[in-house]
Design a protein around this motif. Structure first.
Motif, PDB file in Angstrom:
ATOM      1  N   PHE A   1      13.544  12.694  -6.609  1.00 49.42           N
ATOM      2  CA  PHE A   1      12.113  12.914  -6.370  1.00 49.42           C
ATOM      3  C   PHE A   1      11.919  13.731  -5.103  1.00 49.42           C
ATOM      4  CE2 PHE A   1      12.717   8.597  -8.208  1.00 49.42           C
ATOM      5  CZ  PHE A   1      12.236   8.858  -9.489  1.00 49.42           C
ATOM      6  N   ALA A   2      10.982  14.671  -5.167  1.00 52.08           N
ATOM      7  CA  ALA A   2      10.756  15.567  -4.029  1.00 52.08           C
ATOM      8  C   ALA A   2      10.166  14.831  -2.839  1.00 52.08           C
ATOM      9  CB  ALA A   2       9.828  16.715  -4.446  1.00 52.08           C
ATOM     10  N   ASP A   3       9.348  13.822  -3.078  1.00 49.70           N
ATOM     11  CA  ASP A   3       8.706  13.105  -1.981  1.00 49.70           C
ATOM     12  C   ASP A   3       8.234  11.740  -2.488  1.00 49.70           C
ATOM     13  OD1 ASP A   3       6.343  13.569  -3.447  1.00 49.70           O
ATOM     14  OD2 ASP A   3       6.009  15.457  -2.403  1.00 49.70           O
ATOM     15  N   LYS A   4       7.525  11.017  -1.644  1.00 50.76           N
ATOM     16  CA  LYS A   4       7.142   9.651  -2.036  1.00 50.76           C
ATOM     17  C   LYS A   4       6.062   9.637  -3.109  1.00 50.76           C
ATOM     18  CE  LYS A   4       4.272   7.297   0.832  1.00 50.76           C
ATOM     19  NZ  LYS A   4       3.713   6.689   2.064  1.00 50.76           N
ATOM     20  N   ARG A   5       5.383  10.753  -3.273  1.00 49.44           N
ATOM     21  CA  ARG A   5       4.333  10.834  -4.295  1.00 49.44           C
ATOM     22  C   ARG A   5       4.919  11.023  -5.680  1.00 49.44           C
ATOM     23  NH1 ARG A   5      -0.123  15.577  -3.822  1.00 49.44           N
ATOM     24  NH2 ARG A   5       1.664  16.728  -4.588  1.00 49.44           N
ATOM     25  N   GLU A   6       5.944  11.873  -5.772  1.00 46.69           N
ATOM     26  CA  GLU A   6       6.431  12.304  -7.087  1.00 46.69           C
ATOM     27  C   GLU A   6       7.070  11.195  -7.915  1.00 46.69           C
ATOM     28  OE1 GLU A   6       5.509  15.103  -8.629  1.00 46.69           O
ATOM     29  OE2 GLU A   6       4.287  15.129  -6.833  1.00 46.69           O
ATOM     30  N   VAL A   7       7.514  10.114  -7.252  1.00 45.49           N
ATOM     31  CA  VAL A   7       8.094   8.991  -7.996  1.00 45.49           C
ATOM     32  C   VAL A   7       7.058   8.408  -8.966  1.00 45.49           C
ATOM     33  CG1 VAL A   7       7.529   7.260  -6.238  1.00 45.49           C
ATOM     34  CG2 VAL A   7       9.469   6.886  -7.756  1.00 45.49           C
ATOM     35  N   LEU A   8       5.764   8.596  -8.654  1.00 44.35           N
ATOM     36  CA  LEU A   8       4.697   8.085  -9.522  1.00 44.35           C
ATOM     37  C   LEU A   8       4.384   9.022 -10.678  1.00 44.35           C
ATOM     38  CD1 LEU A   8       2.292   6.809  -6.717  1.00 44.35           C
ATOM     39  CD2 LEU A   8       3.472   5.373  -8.402  1.00 44.35           C
TER      40      LEU A   8
ATOM     41  N   GLY B   1       0.836  -1.205   0.000  1.00 43.59           N
ATOM     42  CA  GLY B   1       0.000   0.000   0.000  1.00 43.59           C
ATOM     43  C   GLY B   1       0.868   1.252   0.000  1.00 43.59           C
ATOM     44  N   TYR B   2       0.341   2.304  -0.616  1.00 40.57           N
ATOM     45  CA  TYR B   2       1.075   3.571  -0.716  1.00 40.57           C
ATOM     46  C   TYR B   2       1.323   4.174   0.662  1.00 40.57           C
ATOM     47  CZ  TYR B   2       1.808   8.539  -1.801  1.00 40.57           C
ATOM     48  OH  TYR B   2       2.292   9.810  -1.872  1.00 40.57           O
ATOM     49  N   GLY B   3       0.279   4.169   1.497  1.00 40.93           N
ATOM     50  CA  GLY B   3       0.373   4.813   2.807  1.00 40.93           C
ATOM     51  C   GLY B   3       1.384   4.146   3.723  1.00 40.93           C
ATOM     52  N   ALA B   4       1.533   2.831   3.588  1.00 42.18           N
ATOM     53  CA  ALA B   4       2.361   2.059   4.527  1.00 42.18           C
ATOM     54  C   ALA B   4       3.828   1.987   4.101  1.00 42.18           C
ATOM     55  CB  ALA B   4       1.791   0.644   4.679  1.00 42.18           C
ATOM     56  N   THR B   5       4.164   2.596   2.964  1.00 42.42           N
ATOM     57  CA  THR B   5       5.538   2.504   2.454  1.00 42.42           C
ATOM     58  C   THR B   5       6.291   3.806   2.712  1.00 42.42           C
ATOM     59  OG1 THR B   5       4.764   1.017   0.704  1.00 42.42           O
ATOM     60  CG2 THR B   5       6.905   2.065   0.367  1.00 42.42           C
ATOM     61  N   THR B   6       7.552   3.682   3.153  1.00 38.24           N
ATOM     62  CA  THR B   6       8.370   4.881   3.396  1.00 38.24           C
ATOM     63  C   THR B   6       9.444   5.018   2.312  1.00 38.24           C
ATOM     64  OG1 THR B   6      10.025   3.723   4.706  1.00 38.24           O
ATOM     65  CG2 THR B   6       8.095   4.567   5.897  1.00 38.24           C
ATOM     66  N   VAL B   7       9.951   6.243   2.182  1.00 32.57           N
ATOM     67  CA  VAL B   7      11.044   6.495   1.241  1.00 32.57           C
ATOM     68  C   VAL B   7      12.258   5.648   1.610  1.00 32.57           C
ATOM     69  CG1 VAL B   7      12.732   8.231   0.510  1.00 32.57           C
ATOM     70  CG2 VAL B   7      10.290   8.790   0.509  1.00 32.57           C
ATOM     71  N   ALA B   8      12.507   5.491   2.908  1.00 32.74           N
ATOM     72  CA  ALA B   8      13.650   4.674   3.352  1.00 32.74           C
ATOM     73  C   ALA B   8      13.527   3.250   2.831  1.00 32.74           C
ATOM     74  CB  ALA B   8      13.712   4.677   4.889  1.00 32.74           C
TER      75      ALA B   8
ATOM     76  N   ALA C   1      -3.516   1.187 -10.658  1.00 26.22           N
ATOM     77  CA  ALA C   1      -4.147   0.512  -9.509  1.00 26.22           C
ATOM     78  C   ALA C   1      -3.737   1.202  -8.201  1.00 26.22           C
ATOM     79  CB  ALA C   1      -3.756  -0.959  -9.483  1.00 26.22           C
ATOM     80  N   ILE C   2      -2.475   1.622  -8.112  1.00 27.26           N
ATOM     81  CA  ILE C   2      -2.001   2.327  -6.918  1.00 27.26           C
ATOM     82  C   ILE C   2      -2.735   3.661  -6.781  1.00 27.26           C
ATOM     83  CG2 ILE C   2       0.013   3.459  -5.862  1.00 27.26           C
ATOM     84  CD1 ILE C   2       1.721   1.300  -7.436  1.00 27.26           C
ATOM     85  N   ILE C   3      -2.861   4.381  -7.892  1.00 28.14           N
ATOM     86  CA  ILE C   3      -3.512   5.688  -7.862  1.00 28.14           C
ATOM     87  C   ILE C   3      -4.998   5.545  -7.527  1.00 28.14           C
ATOM     88  CG2 ILE C   3      -4.248   7.594  -9.367  1.00 28.14           C
ATOM     89  CD1 ILE C   3      -1.425   7.456 -10.586  1.00 28.14           C
ATOM     90  N   ALA C   4      -5.661   4.540  -8.114  1.00 27.92           N
ATOM     91  CA  ALA C   4      -7.098   4.360  -7.880  1.00 27.92           C
ATOM     92  C   ALA C   4      -7.400   4.077  -6.414  1.00 27.92           C
ATOM     93  CB  ALA C   4      -7.628   3.231  -8.751  1.00 27.92           C
ATOM     94  N   ALA C   5      -6.411   3.559  -5.673  1.00 27.81           N
ATOM     95  CA  ALA C   5      -6.637   3.171  -4.278  1.00 27.81           C
ATOM     96  C   ALA C   5      -6.400   4.323  -3.304  1.00 27.81           C
ATOM     97  CB  ALA C   5      -5.726   1.992  -3.914  1.00 27.81           C
ATOM     98  N   ASN C   6      -6.031   5.500  -3.809  1.00 30.62           N
ATOM     99  CA  ASN C   6      -5.623   6.578  -2.909  1.00 30.62           C
ATOM    100  C   ASN C   6      -6.143   7.944  -3.391  1.00 30.62           C
ATOM    101  OD1 ASN C   6      -3.766   8.774  -1.940  1.00 30.62           O
ATOM    102  ND2 ASN C   6      -2.972   7.062  -0.748  1.00 30.62           N
ATOM    103  N   PRO C   7      -7.069   8.566  -2.636  1.00 32.29           N
ATOM    104  CA  PRO C   7      -7.653   9.852  -3.067  1.00 32.29           C
ATOM    105  C   PRO C   7      -6.602  10.937  -3.304  1.00 32.29           C
ATOM    106  CG  PRO C   7      -8.903   8.928  -1.241  1.00 32.29           C
ATOM    107  CD  PRO C   7      -7.672   8.073  -1.385  1.00 32.29           C
ATOM    108  N   GLU C   8      -5.560  10.982  -2.466  1.00 34.90           N
ATOM    109  CA  GLU C   8      -4.525  12.014  -2.633  1.00 34.90           C
ATOM    110  C   GLU C   8      -3.843  11.857  -3.992  1.00 34.90           C
ATOM    111  OE1 GLU C   8      -1.334  11.728   0.223  1.00 34.90           O
ATOM    112  OE2 GLU C   8      -0.046  12.931  -1.079  1.00 34.90           O
ATOM    113  N   LEU C   9      -3.581  10.607  -4.382  1.00 36.74           N
ATOM    114  CA  LEU C   9      -2.936  10.363  -5.673  1.00 36.74           C
ATOM    115  C   LEU C   9      -3.901  10.651  -6.833  1.00 36.74           C
ATOM    116  CD1 LEU C   9      -0.977   7.096  -4.818  1.00 36.74           C
ATOM    117  CD2 LEU C   9      -0.084   9.431  -4.961  1.00 36.74           C
TER     118      LEU C   9
END
Lengths: 199, 199
Positions: free
Chosen positions: A60-67, A36-43, A118-126
């Motif tokens: 990448f600026a943050d964990k979102r921008e890699v997508l 899941g996107y929420g449970a994954t860290t940049v580390a 599929a990752i994007i569809a599962a997350n409103p922020e994305l």
């Protein structure tokens, strides 16, 4: 036949990391899909790619921008193709040429595109970020049309309508089984657009 | 002639606050315009309206939503008008009727719309929320068209294209001097859309 596997993922750190951006993107898609996107860290992404967090943040600026990093390349290809379309092409035909060029690039990345969607569809922020991205593409394409000589509001209307056709075709392409051709689906979508707007 | 001014803004608190929602909206627009969106707190909005923070949160989830609450009424009017259009109307004609009904409501709120739009234009977070709102309107209108019997992808394409025409007309209407008529501008925008998509 002997296959030599270069185990660069676990190799010692060097100053130059071959294809660091691609390795980080693959690792992020893998972890976002699995945990899941929420449970994954940049580390975790960096560790999975055999790189450091510091290297991650160079790309990448943050964990979102890699997508969303690959989207810039796609936007430039579409916009460049519209720009280079023959001067005699109508605005919608120039846009169609650009979207077909983008479709050819996406066709090569079908498995990755399905996983990313599929990752994007599962997350409103994305989903919001994706919406903003596509809206900015429409603005870019309207700008290209204006530079080609299309006046406003025709430029904005044509760009927005073409992007609507692209979004509808892209959603069908992601969901379709087998090896559907995005370029053909965009052509069908544009034909439907012409039909629903015919006076 | 004697005019009695009922000073409810500063009156004692009662359990029922007349037009609390409207008073809070007016106060928010006033403070956002004067001091900026970022620099204004919910406590200040409530105080300006002569109400408590608790009352504010009975109507709006946060300081952003006060700018978007009226949009629901507008969406319902547009969607309801599309739904009630004659069965013989084409998808785009049904959408045009809905947007004209929405335009009539917005025309009554021109000063407020201009003020609201200036606040939104000054803040990227609010621009994103506005984009998401308009995208959800397109989804609603596509849904109404499907219930009227328009198949996919025609329903989504018609709804997205009509919303593009609406956005372009709305932006022109906000910027135009004098008393421009939004309904007429939407008609012009739809005519331009038909022209750019003509085969």
């Amino acid at each position: 036949m002997t296959v030599t596997v270069i185990a660069y993922h676990r190799g010692p750190m060097t100053r130059w990391e071959p294809n660091a951006s691609g390795r980080l993107t693959d690792a992020a898609l893998e972890l976002y899909s699995e945990h899941g996107y929420g449970a994954t860290t940049v580390a975790e992404i960096a560790a999975c790619a055999g790189l450091t967090e510091r290297t991650y943040f160079r790309y990448f600026a943050d964990k979102r921008e890699v997508l969303f990093a690959g989207a810039e390349q796609l936007r430039n290809l579409i916009a460049g193709t519209v720009q280079d379309a023959p001067a005699s092409a109508t605005p919608l035909d120039a846009l169609a040429a650009g979207l077909r060029a983008g479709a050819a690039m996406l066709q090569q990345r079908r498995a990755l595109s399905i996983r990313r969607q599929a990752i994007i569809a599962a997350n409103p922020e994305l989903q919001e970020r994706e919406l903003i991205k596509l809206s900015s593409w429409a603005a870019t394409l309207a700008d290209v049309l204006r530079r080609r000589g299309t006046p406003e509001p025709a430029a904005s209307l044509a760009a927005e309508a073409a992007m609507a056709a692209f979004r509808v075709a892209f959603a069908r392409w992601i969901d379709a089984p087998g090896e559907p051709q995005l370029g053909e689906m965009i052509g069908e979508s544009l034909a439907q657009l012409r039909a629903v707007t015919a006076a």
